[in-house]
Enzyme design. Structure first.
Site, PDB file in Angstrom:
ATOM      1  N   SER A 170     -28.735  27.387  12.968  1.00 45.70           N
ATOM      2  CA  SER A 170     -29.367  28.368  12.001  1.00 45.70           C
ATOM      3  C   SER A 170     -30.522  27.570  11.341  1.00 45.70           C
ATOM      4  CB  SER A 170     -28.395  28.554  10.844  1.00 45.70           C
ATOM      5  OG  SER A 170     -28.705  29.511   9.842  1.00 45.70           O
ATOM      6  N   GLU A 188     -32.666  27.308   7.562  1.00 45.01           N
ATOM      7  CA  GLU A 188     -32.453  27.671   6.386  1.00 45.01           C
ATOM      8  C   GLU A 188     -33.674  26.874   5.923  1.00 45.01           C
ATOM      9  OE1 GLU A 188     -28.881  28.762   7.420  1.00 45.01           O
ATOM     10  OE2 GLU A 188     -29.599  26.785   7.732  1.00 45.01           O
ATOM     11  N   SER A 229     -29.901  31.783  10.392  1.00 46.80           N
ATOM     12  CA  SER A 229     -30.986  31.716   9.764  1.00 46.80           C
ATOM     13  C   SER A 229     -31.275  32.454   8.529  1.00 46.80           C
ATOM     14  CB  SER A 229     -32.324  31.790  10.621  1.00 46.80           C
ATOM     15  OG  SER A 229     -32.310  30.876  11.829  1.00 46.80           O
TER      16      SER A 229
END
Length: 346
Positions: free
Chosen positions: A275, A277, A237
């Site tokens: 993750s 983003e 992240s």
């Protein structure tokens, strides 16, 4: 390590590294957008033994505080395994109504509560004439910080806002970045800026993504070339906050926010399955809007500033020991500088 570590040494730009063709702003930080401030609350307690049953804390809160609210805003998502509260409202109405708060994944609710209290204290009409949804982004710091207990307090949201300043503010293992890992090394909070003609674009990242072999610095495959004690498994992240003094529509701000993903890619991100983003951009200006081809310099500024913000986060962060005696090493400066000099980029 019994005390909160300090950021390490001068930033890479001060050592001669240049990312992209555009010049950085005066401080090379998001604070180069006039009126934008950043505040941190760092929660650092315990070592190997849990005090008062709360366990080891390597966590905190960071607040990005615009000069006025509400402001036009846009959001973009590269990979959605994460959270930015209020993002649906930003997409629908094109504005942000609160500071942008950053914290650990399982602390979002508590900081949301604290952000409501900040809004109520600032404006007596909130909750009477209208309601609002605070903007709180998160990354997972549970590798270093005990997550089964929420380590921050709701009041830390107000403390972060009250302590917010322009440049200088700390980077690296501070505030929300205290327990984060990036590209195999210690990550955290980083910031950078670019001047795009008459305008400034500033970026602040909470960097907690990527695997060690992916790390690239100014195009140099540092992660492949450098031996060391990087962590092999990828972290997850990154939240990026983009600010500009260019007058932009909410649709254009969404497009600007999306370019943060290209900056992450330059550092080595592939946006792993797990993750998150997530990017938010806001404008501090009003008046005639920048449109069409005139957006290109702002796009380039966002890419370059995001790239360098990640590097600044890693460069500032020292070794951090956390939960279970785990240690995440700070990026080894001497080895990186040697590689950059050998490739002629420094």
């Amino acid at each position: 390590m019994s005390e909160v570590p300090s950021p390490r040494g001068p930033r890479l730009r001060n050592l001669g590294l240049r990312i992209g063709e555009l010049e950085a702003g005066a401080s090379n930080s998001i604070a180069d957008v006039a009126g934008v401030q950043v505040g941190h609350v760092t929660v650092w307690r315990g070592e190997r033994e849990p005090p008062e049953g709360r366990g080891v804390a390597r966590t905190g809160v960071t607040a990005v505080v615009p000069p006025a609210l509400p402001l036009r805003a846009g959001v973009a998502v590269l990979n959605g395994a994460g959270e930015l509260t209020g993002s649906h409202g930003i997409r629908e109405w094109g504005q942000v109504d609160t500071p942008v708060y950053l914290t650990a994944t399982m602390a979002v609710g508590r900081i949301f509560d604290g952000a409501v209290s900040v809004a109520l204290a600032a404006d007596p009409s909130v909750g009477v004439d209208d309601v609002l949804i605070p903007v709180v982004g998160e990354c997972d710091d549970s590798d270093l910080s005990e997550a089964r207990v929420v380590q921050v307090e709701a009041a830390d949201a107000a403390r972060a806002v009250e302590g917010a300043t322009g440049w200088p503010f700390d980077e690296g293992a501070v505030g929300a970045g205290t327990g984060m890992t990036c590209l195999g090394w210690k990550g955290g909070i980083g910031s950078s800026s670019r001047v795009a003609g008459d305008y400034v674009v500033g970026v602040l990242v909470l960097a907690n993504f990527g695997g060690a072999r992916q790390l690239r610095v100014a195009g140099v495959p540092v992660g492949e070339l450098m031996p060391g004690e990087a962590r092999a498994e990828p972290a997850g992240s990154c939240i990026a906050v983009v600010a500009t003094d260019a007058s932009l529509s909410s649709a254009s701000l969404e497009r600007v926010a999306r370019r943060a993903g290209l900056g992450l890619a330059r550092t080595g991100s592939v946006a792993h399955h797990g993750s998150g983003e997530i990017f938010v951009a806001f404008s501090t200006a009003s008046g005639q809007e920048v449109e069409g081809w005139d957006l290109d310099p702002l796009f380039a500024a966002t890419v370059d500033a995001t790239d360098e913000a990640v590097l600044n986060a890693m460069w500032a962060a020292p070794d951090v020991e956390g939960r279970g005696g785990r240690v995440v090493r700070g990026l080894p400066h001497d080895q990186v500088l040697e590689l950059l000099r050998a490739r002629g980029v420094l």
